[in-house]
Design a protein around this motif. Structure first.
Motif, mmCIF file in Angstrom:
data_model
loop_
_atom_site.group_PDB
_atom_site.id
_atom_site.type_symbol
_atom_site.label_atom_id
_atom_site.label_comp_id
_atom_site.label_asym_id
_atom_site.label_seq_id
_atom_site.Cartn_x
_atom_site.Cartn_y
_atom_site.Cartn_z
ATOM 1 N N GLN A 61 0.833 -1.180 0.172
ATOM 2 C CA GLN A 61 0.008 -0.058 0.225
ATOM 3 C C GLN A 61 0.782 1.258 -0.042
ATOM 4 O O GLN A 61 0.714 2.365 -0.615
ATOM 5 N N ALA A 65 0.863 3.954 -2.932
ATOM 6 C CA ALA A 65 0.610 5.502 -2.701
ATOM 7 C C ALA A 65 1.825 6.303 -3.119
ATOM 8 O O ALA A 65 1.548 7.352 -3.830
ATOM 9 N N LYS A 69 1.680 8.976 -6.075
ATOM 10 C CA LYS A 69 2.091 10.382 -5.595
ATOM 11 C C LYS A 69 3.138 11.115 -6.801
ATOM 12 O O LYS A 69 3.404 12.145 -7.073
ATOM 13 N N SER A 112 -5.992 -0.137 -8.091
ATOM 14 C CA SER A 112 -6.219 0.734 -6.830
ATOM 15 C C SER A 112 -7.239 -0.021 -5.841
ATOM 16 O O SER A 112 -6.775 -0.196 -4.602
ATOM 17 N N GLN A 116 -5.869 -1.471 -2.147
ATOM 18 C CA GLN A 116 -6.794 -1.107 -0.865
ATOM 19 C C GLN A 116 -7.361 -1.813 -0.338
ATOM 20 O O GLN A 116 -7.399 -2.331 0.801
#
Length: 116
Positions: A61, A65, A69, A112, A116
């Motif tokens: 995760q 992320a 970013k 995604s 998640q």
């Protein structure tokens, strides 16, 4: 069959073992809780939940992320995934009839959801 063998393996005696026998045994082994999955065999008979150690989940995760970013936009992230996917399997490109931008968006959404 019990599984599709991607490569022949040698048994304990050093000889090549029949693919179906090896695959059947691996499917039994894979269905036991706590066993590691074998990346050499595609299991086409059962679909179990993937249980990962909490540290692995956190690391995946975090990496995801960081990837998101690093991309300027979600479109750029989707395009990067799409480019990697198509680069790894260019022979599959003809199977995807939707525009590349649509595929990239759907791929990003699916990834995604899995992370998640």
């Amino acid at each position: 069959g019990a599984g599709v063998k991607l490569s022949d393996v040698e048994d304990e005696d050093g000889g090549a073992e029949a693919s179906s026998d090896k695959s059947a045994r691996e499917v039994r082994n894979l269905s036991r809780a706590g066993e590691l999955y074998n990346a050499d065999t595609v299991n086409d008979t059962i679909f179990e939940d993937l249980h990962l150690h909490p540290v692995v989940v956190r690391d995946v995760q975090t990496a995801w992320a960081n990837f998101l970013k690093a991309a300027d936009t979600s479109e750029a992230a989707g395009e990067a995934l799409c480019a990697a996917f198509m680069g790894a399997a260019p022979n599959l490109q003809s199977l995807f009839t939707a525009p590349r931008a649509v595929f990239a968006t759907k791929l990003l959404g699916a990834m995604s959801a899995m992370v998640q």
